[in-house]
Structures are given as structure tokens and as C-alpha cells.
Design a protein around this motif. Structure first.
Motif, mmCIF file in Angstrom:
data_model
loop_
_atom_site.group_PDB
_atom_site.id
_atom_site.type_symbol
_atom_site.label_atom_id
_atom_site.label_comp_id
_atom_site.label_asym_id
_atom_site.label_seq_id
_atom_site.Cartn_x
_atom_site.Cartn_y
_atom_site.Cartn_z
ATOM 1 N N ASP A 47 -6.699 3.924 10.348
ATOM 2 C CA ASP A 47 -5.232 3.289 9.945
ATOM 3 C C ASP A 47 -4.340 3.779 10.997
ATOM 4 O O ASP A 47 -3.437 2.924 11.118
ATOM 5 C CB ASP A 47 -4.938 3.632 8.494
ATOM 6 N N GLN A 100 -1.822 1.143 12.949
ATOM 7 C CA GLN A 100 -0.338 1.393 12.631
ATOM 8 C C GLN A 100 0.237 1.445 14.209
ATOM 9 O O GLN A 100 1.372 0.974 14.361
ATOM 10 C CB GLN A 100 -0.112 2.553 12.025
ATOM 11 N N ARG A 154 3.398 5.394 8.397
ATOM 12 C CA ARG A 154 2.672 4.661 7.385
ATOM 13 C C ARG A 154 2.758 5.074 5.968
ATOM 14 O O ARG A 154 2.866 4.103 5.204
ATOM 15 C CB ARG A 154 1.008 5.174 7.736
ATOM 16 N N THR A 204 -5.136 -3.058 5.603
ATOM 17 C CA THR A 204 -6.160 -2.074 5.378
ATOM 18 C C THR A 204 -6.859 -1.850 4.337
ATOM 19 O O THR A 204 -6.911 -2.815 3.524
ATOM 20 C CB THR A 204 -5.300 -0.529 5.591
ATOM 21 N N THR A 210 -8.026 3.734 1.767
ATOM 22 C CA THR A 210 -7.104 4.268 2.670
ATOM 23 C C THR A 210 -5.529 4.376 2.246
ATOM 24 O O THR A 210 -4.840 5.333 2.464
ATOM 25 C CB THR A 210 -6.950 3.391 4.181
#
Length: 307
Positions: free
Chosen positions: A146, A150, A247, A270, A274
Motif C-alpha cells: 500500500d 501511495q 496514508r 486498497t 490494509t
């Protein structure tokens, strides 16, 4: 540490007195059931780490009891060792094929029973620890993936990286657009002097806010410049000031908008798992216990005049 619990199922428990004493002496907690029905009742009431199950019992025999244990999601991973006085190879094969982890012939030899019980308890503990470590590793991998996603997404942010002489090493498209909007003729390949000298650049198109961060290795200084328009409404980037990663700030922003973790996962492209991990981490960083308290902290930043 809590002692493992062993459930012994036998319609004649008096025959197992020496075995029970041996298990107790080894520090194990022992439960007794004189029938398959009673065994299932005990399993439903408290956690059990291993079952010693007699095959020949009136009513629900060992195989029928074992089938119900394996069919229950909460009990399916409990190791079951069959015990029987019938020395029939076919019965042993049937027990092992059904999923029993071991088979003990009666009359039992207490040291042997204890050794087998300890072995299978250790195997179960090791398997659970491996599952826990795998779950942590999967979550960590998901967060790292992730983070990579990002990073790709961050190319939409207005960021400039320059060397110590002001020469541009890297510049996002968003930064280029803002420079041309607020500085009609920005120098090519260099950071404008006013960007390096001031935190606010006022022009006909409005006010450009500037943040500068120094970094790089010794002898190779780098300057990271983040640009933002003063008139832009507060957004996820503003929540970084709460001590969050970019994030985590995005996740908190959508929590403040009333979105569920599942909805946030769709928005951010995502997985829900997560997002769950990010929520867990941001709650810890903020020092709050739940999403509602986190949303309140976010709204203090996003809507400071709401109170």
C-alpha cells in the motif's frame, strides 16, 4: 502462562486413573467426560487444547463424536488422539484417515500417553505461532504494498526536490502547474528564488504556501519543497500534522467523513484488511480508543470553527 487443557473422553474413567494422575502431575489441566454428548457440551463451554477420545462408547461413539468436533469451526484444529482396547489395524487406519493425530492402544502406558500428549500440544502451539507470524507478515506486506501504491499516487502532490544549488532533481506535474499558475515565468530547471526564500508567495492568482525540508547525505544536500494553495480546503495532507503518515492521514480523513473501512478501501484502491491495519496504527498514534474519537481529532483540524 495458562496450562494447556486436555479433555479425556471415556465411559469408564476409573480405568484411566493413572493416566489422569500423570497428566495432572505434568501441570496439565484435565477435564473428564463420560460420553460423547458430554464432551461436546464441555467443548462448547470452554477452550480445550487436546482431546483423548475413547472409540468404543455407548450411544455416540468416538467416531461420531470426532466427526462433530471436526465439523465445528472453533474446534476443527484441536488435536484428537483416539484410545481403544480393540487391536484392529482397520480401525486405526479409519481413525487416522478421519483426521486423528494419533492412536493409543489400551491398556495405556501413562509415560507414553504423556509423551504423545506433550508432543501434540507443542505441535499445536508451534502451528498457532506460525499462523500468527504469517498473519503479521501478510499484514506487513499489505501495508508495504500500500505504501508503494501511495508513493505512485503521491506523484499528484506538488513536490520539488532540489540540490544544494537550487537545481531541480525531481518535480511532480502538480508542482509544475502551481509554479506556472502563481509565477508566470518560473526559471527552467531551477527552484524560483522566492520559493526558496519565503513560506508564502502572494501573486495575482492567490497565495502559494511553501514548506521546505532539508535532507540528503553529507556533502550532497537536498531540499524537498511542498507547495499548496492557501485557498484549498483542508484535506488529508493537513492531518499529517497529527503525527500520522500520509496514508494514515488519508484513512483518517475518510473516517471523519463517516466512511466505513470497506468504503475507505474502495476509495483508496486498497484492501479492507490494509485499511484495518492503518486504522489500528493511527488509533495508537493518536492515543485514542475508537474511530469516533479519531474522527473528533480530525475534525479539530479539518473544521476548527465547527465548535
Amino acid at each position: 502462562m495458562k496450562s494447556p487443557t486436555v479433555l479425556v473422553v471415556d465411559d469408564t474413567p476409573a480405568n484411566l486413573g493413572i493416566v489422569l494422575e500423570s497428566l495432572h502431575s505434568a501441570g496439565l489441566r484435565v477435564l473428564m467426560a463420560e460420553s460423547g454428548t458430554r464432551a461436546l457440551e464441555l467443548l462448547a463451554r470452554q477452550p480445550v487444547d487436546l482431546v483423548l477420545l475413547d472409540v468404543i462408547m455407548p450411544g455416540r461413539d468416538g467416531f461420531a463424536t470426532f466427526a462433530e468436533i471436526r465439523a465445528h469451526p472453533s474446534w476443527a484444529d484441536i488435536p484428537v488422539l483416539f484410545m481403544t482396547a480393540v487391536d484392529d489395524p482397520a480401525q486405526k487406519v479409519r481413525a487416522l484417515e478421519a483426521g486423528a493425530v494419533d492412536y493409543i492402544s489400551k491398556p495405556v502406558h501413562p509415560p507414553e500417553v504423556l509423551a504423545r500428549v506433550r508432543t501434540h500440544l507443542e505441535l499445536r502451539a508451534a502451528r498457532r505461532e506460525l499462523q500468527r507470524q504469517n498473519a503479521l507478515l501478510e499484514a506487513e506486506i499489505a501495508v508495504r504494498l500500500d505504501a508503494e501504491a501511495q508513493l505512485a499516487h503521491s506523484l499528484d502532490r506538488a513536490v520539488i526536490i532540489a540540490d544544494g544549488d537550487g537545481r531541480v532533481v525531481f518535480q511532480t506535474l502538480a508542482a509544475t502547474h502551481l509554479l506556472h499558475k502563481h509565477l508566470p515565468q518560473p526559471p527552467s530547471g531551477r527552484v524560483p528564488a522566492e520559493i526558496l526564500a519565503s513560506d508564502r508567495v502572494v501573486g495575482p492568482a492567490g497565495t502559494l504556501l511553501v514548506q521546505r525540508f532539508s535532507g540528503g547525505q553529507a556533502g550532497e544536500p537536498l531540499v524537498v519543497v511542498h507547495l499548496a494553495e492557501e485557498s484549498a480546503p483542508p484535506g488529508p495532507a493537513d492531518l499529517v500534522a497529527l503525527g500520522l503518515t500520509p496514508r494514515q492521514a488519508e484513512v483518517l480523513y475518510w473516517i471523519a467523513q463517516g466512511k466505513t473501512n470497506g468504503e475507505t478501501a474502495v476509495i483508496l484502491g486498497t484492501s479492507p484488511r490494509t485499511v484495518d491495519k492503518h486504522v489500528e496504527q493511527l488509533l495508537e498514534r493518536l492515543g485514542v480508543e475508537n474511530r469516533l474519537a479519531a474522527a473528533a481529532r480530525a475534525n479539530d483540524v479539518l473544521r476548527p470553527t465547527a465548535r
